[in-house]
Each structure stands twice: as C-alpha cells, then as structure tokens.
Design a protein around this motif. Structure first.
Motif, short mmCIF file in Angstrom:
data_model
loop_
_atom_site.label_atom_id
_atom_site.label_comp_id
_atom_site.label_asym_id
_atom_site.label_seq_id
_atom_site.Cartn_x
_atom_site.Cartn_y
_atom_site.Cartn_z
N GLY A 274 47.56 -15.39 77.64
CA GLY A 274 47.54 -16.48 76.68
C GLY A 274 48.19 -17.76 77.16
N HIS A 275 48.51 -17.86 78.46
CA HIS A 275 49.16 -19.06 79.00
C HIS A 275 48.09 -20.10 79.31
N THR A 276 47.80 -20.90 78.32
CA THR A 276 46.77 -21.91 78.47
C THR A 276 47.32 -23.27 78.10
N GLY A 277 46.52 -24.29 78.27
CA GLY A 277 46.94 -25.64 77.95
C GLY A 277 45.85 -26.62 78.31
N PRO A 278 46.01 -27.90 77.93
CA PRO A 278 45.00 -28.91 78.24
C PRO A 278 44.96 -29.21 79.74
N PHE A 279 43.93 -29.94 80.16
CA PHE A 279 43.77 -30.28 81.57
C PHE A 279 44.99 -31.03 82.11
N PHE A 280 45.60 -31.88 81.27
CA PHE A 280 46.73 -32.71 81.72
C PHE A 280 48.08 -32.01 81.53
N TYR A 281 48.07 -30.71 81.30
CA TYR A 281 49.28 -29.92 81.04
C TYR A 281 50.36 -30.19 82.09
N HIS A 282 50.04 -30.08 83.36
CA HIS A 282 51.04 -30.19 84.42
C HIS A 282 51.55 -31.63 84.59
N PHE A 283 50.75 -32.62 84.20
CA PHE A 283 51.23 -34.01 84.23
C PHE A 283 52.36 -34.20 83.21
N LEU A 284 52.18 -33.63 82.01
CA LEU A 284 53.23 -33.70 80.99
C LEU A 284 54.46 -32.91 81.40
N VAL A 285 54.22 -31.72 81.97
CA VAL A 285 55.34 -30.88 82.43
C VAL A 285 56.15 -31.61 83.49
N ALA A 286 55.47 -32.37 84.37
CA ALA A 286 56.16 -33.10 85.42
C ALA A 286 57.14 -34.12 84.84
N LEU A 287 56.70 -34.87 83.84
CA LEU A 287 57.57 -35.87 83.21
C LEU A 287 58.72 -35.21 82.45
N PHE A 288 58.43 -34.09 81.82
CA PHE A 288 59.47 -33.37 81.09
C PHE A 288 60.43 -32.68 82.04
N LEU A 323 49.97 -35.64 93.66
CA LEU A 323 48.61 -35.68 93.12
C LEU A 323 47.83 -34.42 93.48
N PHE A 324 47.98 -33.95 94.71
CA PHE A 324 47.26 -32.74 95.14
C PHE A 324 47.64 -31.55 94.26
N VAL A 325 48.94 -31.34 94.07
CA VAL A 325 49.40 -30.18 93.30
C VAL A 325 49.01 -30.32 91.83
N LEU A 326 49.20 -31.50 91.25
CA LEU A 326 48.89 -31.69 89.83
C LEU A 326 47.40 -31.50 89.56
N ILE A 327 46.57 -32.07 90.41
CA ILE A 327 45.12 -31.96 90.21
C ILE A 327 44.66 -30.52 90.44
N LEU A 328 45.17 -29.89 91.49
CA LEU A 328 44.78 -28.51 91.79
C LEU A 328 45.09 -27.59 90.61
N PHE A 329 46.32 -27.64 90.11
CA PHE A 329 46.71 -26.72 89.04
C PHE A 329 46.17 -27.13 87.68
N SER A 330 45.64 -28.35 87.58
CA SER A 330 44.96 -28.74 86.35
C SER A 330 43.65 -27.96 86.20
N PHE A 331 43.06 -27.55 87.33
CA PHE A 331 41.83 -26.78 87.29
C PHE A 331 42.09 -25.28 87.14
#
Length: 563
Positions: A274-288, A323-331
């Motif tokens: 059940g560990h799901t989230g929107p495409f931009f999940y890791h971008f928000l996590v990065a700022l937090f 950018l590489f890590v954020l985009i990769l894990f967004s998929f």
C-alpha cells in the motif's frame, strides 16, 4: 602579525571547529540510539535477518522466519550481524552500523568540501546534511539506506578526485598509464566503493555515481576519459559487486538471483504494502526531508556561473544527481521516502554552497526568508507537540478501550525547539550566519532526541507493543504462534521463534492448520478489522482478549479438550 602566525591561527581555528563537529556528530548519532524499540517493518526485517545469520553462522545466505530472504544483498547484514556479535543482540547494536556510517559520512563530506573549495564549505556541508530531518533519522535507524548512500557518495566524489589528478597531465583516450599513484588510488577506491554499494542494496549503487560522473564530465573542459581506465573501473567494481552473487549461484543455484530480480520488478511495477503516492511524491519528500534548511534552497543565486569556478562543475553534478534520482523513483510505483534518500547529499551541498556565498560576499537575507524560516520553525516545533495528540484522538475514536499516555516532556521540548529556531532566525536577520547555524544544529539535536525518546516509544505502544506482549506470552507458554492476514517482523526479532503467517505475500502459509486441534494450544493473533473473517473461516478458535488494534484467539489443544 606575520603570515606564518596567521596561517597557524587559521589552522588552530579550523581544528577547533572540526573538533566541535566531531562532538556534535557523536552526540547526535549515538546518544539515545537504544531509546526506542526497533520499528516494524524495515528495522526489524534487517535486524531479524542479521540475527538469524549470526544464529545460523551462515553468512552466505539470508533468512527470515526460517525462509530465504532475497530482497537485499548481504553487505549490510554482515555489518549488523558483526555488531550483534560484538555488542549483543539489542537495539543499540542493530542501529550501530547506521550511526557509525553516519559518522564516517559526516567527515567524508567535510573532507570533500574542504578539498573542493574550503574548510568552511566542508563544515557547512557536513553539518547541514547531518542535521537535516530525514538524513538525521536514517542515520539512527537500522535500515540499509544510509550505508548504501555512503558508498554512493564515496564512489561519486572519488571519481571526481581521480579526474582532477588525471587532467594535470596530457593523455589520450588509449593511454593506460596513470600520471601518479594518487590518481590510481582514487580510481581504485571509487571502483571498490561502487562494488560495495551494489553489494549493499543493488545496481543503483553503481548507476548513480556513473550518472553523476557523466554529468560532471559533460561540462568539464577536458571530456576525454582513458578507455583502459574505464575497463579497469568496470571490471573491479563488477568483481566486487558480483562476488557474493556468483558464489551463491555456484553453491545454491539461481534461486536468490531470480527472487531478487522478481522483487525489484515488483517494486517498479506494483505498489507493495500500500505504499503509493502521486508522481511528484519524491519531490515533496525532498523539500520536507531537508528541513530545517529548505528555505536556503530558494535563496539562489540560481545561475551556476555566479558561483566560484572551483565548484561550478560540482553544482552541475549535484543537480544532475538530484534530477536523475527524483525522476527515476517517480516512475517507481512503490513510494517510500528512503528510496530517494541519496539526493540529500547533493541537496545539502547546494545549500552549503549558497550559505558559503552569502557569507563570503556579506549578503543580507531578504525579508521573505525570515518569514518562511519562522513558519518552518513553528511547523517543526508545533508539529512535535500536536502530532501525538492527533494520534491519540484517532486512537480514541477507533479503539476507545486503549489508553495512550502522552509524556508531558513533549511540551517543554517543543517549546525549546521553537525558541532555538527563533534565536537562529534572529541571528540570520543580523547576518550572523555562523551563530544561526549553531542554533539550528542545537534545535535539530533536541528534536532528534525528542523523537527517539518520546515520539517513537509512544507510537510503538500502539503500533506493535500489544502484539509483542501477546507473542511473548505465547512463547513463554511454548505455544506456536499464528498471524492472520498481517505481518510483523518485530514479532520475529523479539519473539525469537518462527511464526506462521497466513494469507500474506511475504510468507507462504497453510491456513488448514487452524481447521483442526493439535497437541499444543495455538495462539492466533490478528487485527480487529480481520477478526470477523478469521472466526468465519476458522470456527474452532476462541476469543481470548483484545488490546488496541490487535486480537488474541486460541485454538485449544486436544489434551485440554479431553479434560
């Protein structure tokens, strides 16, 4: 004052700052390391795998609940089982490898920052990374990611140091010789670190450093790389990375490799647990996750050319890495905050570079920065106080018979955190950046200690403690334990006995064991939302007690029924 005296004074000042960084890191990482029990799932998964590795004296295979565990390579388990062997099997020794790696990481970032630019940049980089919210948590948690990211950072910047040595002399694409032994040493260590990163968690341990190095070379003046050096790096890193896989393949066949590949594919294609989230999940996590330093990211300058030429290419590398890590894990469909945790290394470098530039050029901070910083400080400190109350209200609403006590110390700790942030913001306002940094570091130290000493133990009282009490009671009575439609690795680590887990994808289970009585009474544990279906499917079970979200039932033995 003579030039010699000035140099000696600066060296002495640098050493004092380095000493305080060491003291801060030791306090931050090791004090309170055993203040809370291990947390389900990840901490207990790895600790139990390491415990079984030590108990079996089998360091080639990884087992959980008596079954092969093929989700991760073995390096972290070797470190953790060694810690268990040295300190004993407990929370401190389970978390010690991550904390020790955190200490090494802090001083590696200092060394890299100093070598690339200056002592001050190194101090800023190390301090900011260490005290950021998620890196600070990962460094005190018995999970793989901090060790994995350490090897990634080692290999990435060692490749940069290798390239720096290489460009000091003329060479061609097919040159094999090294210009000096230092160049060879950096390439050797970078290759070794990449192999160890892969052996810690998987192929990304080699991919991320190579992507970073390619980005770095794309903006370098000299883009030539020795063909033979590439072959040397590839062969050595692959030899280290595949050594255990090949030995395991030779002795035990293809099972581990097949299961490992299958699990990686599931992570990418499915949302596990059940560990799901929107495409931009890791971008928000990065700022937090980089809080309380997030606001500094928006101070700029945003043009790379405005920074010192010594670090311009490194800044490009960091942006490419992020950018590489954020985009990769967004998929990747399975979304968890630690998947993208390596980005906090380049993110903290960006912040350190901005802070260094502001100090060196004596810039004043804009008003909006102080406002955002105050909001951020309030968010962290008030959140520290309010979250336990929100959790308690949620528990009261759904489980009215469960009493969750909130420690009163949370109030004054939250207040102290807020005061420290306010003092820090006031010093930013008067352009005393160094003192502001100190206030922020102390605030995050207090925050970290509060999390591990109060917040986590309080949460565990509801999340896993009632279940552990049921398991320990059953083990004490030498009764087999069965879990129905849920998994807990805490039960395995603290119970130290195998557990039948039915209807889970983690473990194959045989539900028919609950359809008849056995010579021993069986304790069956489930969650309240599965109680009706459990009784419906297995009517021989008798309800014993409920506590919080957990329910204990028993399948009485044949001997007791005859009595």
């Amino acid at each position: 004052m003579s030039l010699t005296n000035i140099i000696l004074k600066n060296i002495q000042k640098d050493n004092v700052q380095l000493f305080f960084l060491l003291v801060y890191a030791l306090i931050f990482l090791f004090i309170g390391l055993d203040a809370a029990a291990l947390i389900d799932w990840d901490e207990n998964i790895y600790a139990e795998a390491s415990r079984q590795m030590l108990a079996r004296q089998d360091y080639l295979n990884i087992y959980i609940n008596g079954q092969p565990f093929a989700e991760k390579p073995p390096l972290y388990f070797w470190l953790q089982s060694s810690s268990f062997n040295f300190f004993g099997v407990d929370e401190f020794s389970a978390r010690f490898p991550s904390a020790f790696i955190g200490l090494l990481q802090a001083f590696w970032l200092y060394y890299v920052g100093r070598k690339l630019y200056s002592h001050r940049l190194g101090i800023f980089w190390s301090s900011i990374f260490l005290s950021s919210f998620l890196p600070g948590i990962f460094a005190k948690t018995a999970v793989i990611d901090h060790t994995f990211n350490f090897f990634i950072s080692l290999s990435t910047f060692m490749l940069i140091f290798y390239d720096t040595e290489k460009i000091k002399c003329d060479f061609k694409f097919f040159d094999f010789k090294f210009s000096n032994w230092v160049e060879f040493l950096w390439l050797f260590l970078a290759s070794l670190s990449m192999g160890l990163a892969v052996l810690t968690k998987g192929p990304l341990g080699g991919v991320i450093p190579l992507v970073g190095f390619i980005v770095y070379k794309s903006v370098s003046k000299n883009k030539i790389i020795s063909f033979y050096h590439i072959i040397f790096c590839g062969v050595l890193s692959l030899f280290v990375a595949t050594s255990w896989y090949l030995i395991n393949l030779y002795i035990h066949g293809t099972q581990f490799i097949e299961n490992f590949i299958e699990f990686q594919f599931k992570l990418f294609s499915q949302s596990l647990e059940g560990h799901t989230g929107p495409f931009f999940y890791h971008f928000l996590v990065a700022l937090f996750g980089i809080m309380p330093w997030t606001a500094f990211l928006f101070l700029g300058p945003f043009r790379i050319s405005n920074y010192n030429i010594k670090i311009q290419n490194i800044l490009v590398l960091c942006i490419g890495w992020i950018l590489f890590v954020l985009i990769l894990f967004s998929f990747v469909n399975t979304k968890l905050p630690h998947y993208s945790a390596s980005i906090y290394i380049p993110l903290s470098f960006l912040i350190a570079s901005i802070l260094e530039k502001k100090i060196s050029e004596n810039h004043t901070l804009p008003k909006w920065f102080n406002i955002v910083s105050i909001i951020q400080g309030i968010f962290i400190s008030v959140g520290f106080i309010i979250l336990p109350y929100l959790a308690k209200q949620e528990i009261i609403q759904n489980y009215p018979n469960f009493d969750l006590a909130i420690p009163h110390d949370i109030f004054w700790i939250g207040g102290l955190i807020l005061c420290l942030f306010i003092f820090g913001i006031m010093t930013w306002f008067y352009n005393n950046f160094k003192l502001g940094l100190v206030f922020y570091l102390i605030a995050m130290l207090v925050f970290s200690q509060g999390i591990w000493r109060y917040q986590v133990p309080m949460g565990l009282k509801f999340i896993q403690n009632p279940m552990l009490e049921m398991v320990k009671e059953a083990v004490k009575k030498k009764q087999p334990v069965v879990f129905y439609r849920f998994v807990s690795f805490a039960a395995l680590f603290y119970g130290k006995e195998p557990i039948h887990m039915l209807h889970t994808y983690k473990f194959p289970g045989d539900p028919t064991i609950l359809n008849k009585r056995h010579k021993k009474t069986i304790s069956v544990i489930t969650t309240k939302n599965h109680l009706d279906s459990l009784i419906s499917e297995h009517p021989l079970l008798e309800l014993v007690k409920e506590k919080g979200q957990f329910v204990l039932l028993k399948l009485t033995s044949t001997d007791q029924m005859e009595r």
